[in-house]
Design a protein around this motif. Structure first.
Motif, PDB file in Angstrom:
ATOM      1  N   LEU A  44      -3.881 -64.313 -30.769  1.00 18.73           N
ATOM      2  CA  LEU A  44      -4.498 -64.221 -29.446  1.00 18.73           C
ATOM      3  C   LEU A  44      -4.700 -62.763 -29.056  1.00 18.73           C
ATOM      4  CD1 LEU A  44      -5.573 -65.314 -26.802  1.00 18.73           C
ATOM      5  CD2 LEU A  44      -3.194 -65.603 -26.033  1.00 18.73           C
ATOM      6  N   VAL A  45      -3.687 -61.939 -29.254  1.00 22.24           N
ATOM      7  CA  VAL A  45      -3.802 -60.511 -28.928  1.00 22.24           C
ATOM      8  C   VAL A  45      -4.959 -59.901 -29.703  1.00 22.24           C
ATOM      9  CG1 VAL A  45      -2.664 -58.267 -29.101  1.00 22.24           C
ATOM     10  CG2 VAL A  45      -1.376 -60.256 -28.279  1.00 22.24           C
ATOM     11  N   VAL A  49      -8.286 -58.246 -27.955  1.00 21.57           N
ATOM     12  CA  VAL A  49      -8.609 -56.836 -28.211  1.00 21.57           C
ATOM     13  C   VAL A  49     -10.028 -56.726 -28.770  1.00 21.57           C
ATOM     14  CG1 VAL A  49      -8.058 -54.851 -29.680  1.00 21.57           C
ATOM     15  CG2 VAL A  49      -6.226 -56.046 -28.476  1.00 21.57           C
ATOM     16  N   ALA A  50     -10.366 -57.597 -29.717  1.00 20.60           N
ATOM     17  CA  ALA A  50     -11.689 -57.551 -30.346  1.00 20.60           C
ATOM     18  C   ALA A  50     -12.807 -57.905 -29.367  1.00 20.60           C
ATOM     19  CB  ALA A  50     -11.725 -58.507 -31.544  1.00 20.60           C
ATOM     20  N   GLU A  55      -6.888 -52.043 -24.823  1.00 21.25           N
ATOM     21  CA  GLU A  55      -5.792 -51.472 -25.614  1.00 21.25           C
ATOM     22  C   GLU A  55      -4.781 -52.567 -25.970  1.00 21.25           C
ATOM     23  OE1 GLU A  55      -5.501 -48.295 -26.716  1.00 21.25           O
ATOM     24  OE2 GLU A  55      -7.485 -47.913 -25.883  1.00 21.25           O
ATOM     25  N   ARG A  56      -4.337 -52.556 -27.224  1.00 25.13           N
ATOM     26  CA  ARG A  56      -3.427 -53.587 -27.717  1.00 25.13           C
ATOM     27  C   ARG A  56      -2.130 -53.710 -26.894  1.00 25.13           C
ATOM     28  NH1 ARG A  56      -3.663 -56.619 -32.127  1.00 25.13           N
ATOM     29  NH2 ARG A  56      -1.748 -57.610 -32.804  1.00 25.13           N
ATOM     30  N   VAL A  59      -2.882 -55.656 -23.723  1.00 26.05           N
ATOM     31  CA  VAL A  59      -3.187 -57.057 -24.031  1.00 26.05           C
ATOM     32  C   VAL A  59      -1.897 -57.804 -24.374  1.00 26.05           C
ATOM     33  CG1 VAL A  59      -4.396 -58.610 -25.613  1.00 26.05           C
ATOM     34  CG2 VAL A  59      -5.552 -56.566 -24.743  1.00 26.05           C
ATOM     35  N   GLN A  60      -1.009 -57.151 -25.125  1.00 19.83           N
ATOM     36  CA  GLN A  60       0.265 -57.784 -25.487  1.00 19.83           C
ATOM     37  C   GLN A  60       1.055 -58.143 -24.231  1.00 19.83           C
ATOM     38  OE1 GLN A  60       1.462 -58.469 -28.833  1.00 19.83           O
ATOM     39  NE2 GLN A  60       2.647 -59.803 -27.508  1.00 19.83           N
ATOM     40  N   ARG A  61       1.095 -57.241 -23.265  1.00 20.95           N
ATOM     41  CA  ARG A  61       1.806 -57.525 -22.007  1.00 20.95           C
ATOM     42  C   ARG A  61       1.136 -58.681 -21.263  1.00 20.95           C
ATOM     43  NH1 ARG A  61       2.191 -51.867 -22.138  1.00 20.95           N
ATOM     44  NH2 ARG A  61       0.334 -51.607 -20.838  1.00 20.95           N
TER      45      ARG A  61
END
Length: 76
Positions: A44-45, A49-50, A55-56, A59-61
């Motif tokens: 999903l991350v 991002v794509a 910024e990764r 997105v992770q948060r």
């Protein structure tokens, strides 16, 4: 003791479907095919991002906040 089966017995909501609905509501650029191909949080991350150019770490948060303790799994 009541042995009458509950109306909802054996009818669990599809957790993956609910998670994908939440994901689609937040990141609407993800296609249904993108959503169905997700196997885990990292997928999903990577997709977000794509598609969004974010910024990764951010997105992770965002993914962690959205999913909390829920897990994505791909149905066989």
């Amino acid at each position: 003791m009541n042995t009458t089966p509950s109306i909802n017995a054996g009818k669990k909501p599809d957790v993956n479907q609910m998670i994908r609905k939440d994901i689609k509501a937040k990141w609407d650029k993800l296609s249904d095919q993108d959503l169905m191909s997700l196997q885990n949080r990292d997928d999903l991350v990577t997709q977000v991002v794509a598609k969004y150019g974010l910024e990764r770490p951010q997105v992770q948060r965002d993914v962690d906040a959205l999913l909390k303790s829920r897990e994505i799994s791909r149905k066989a």
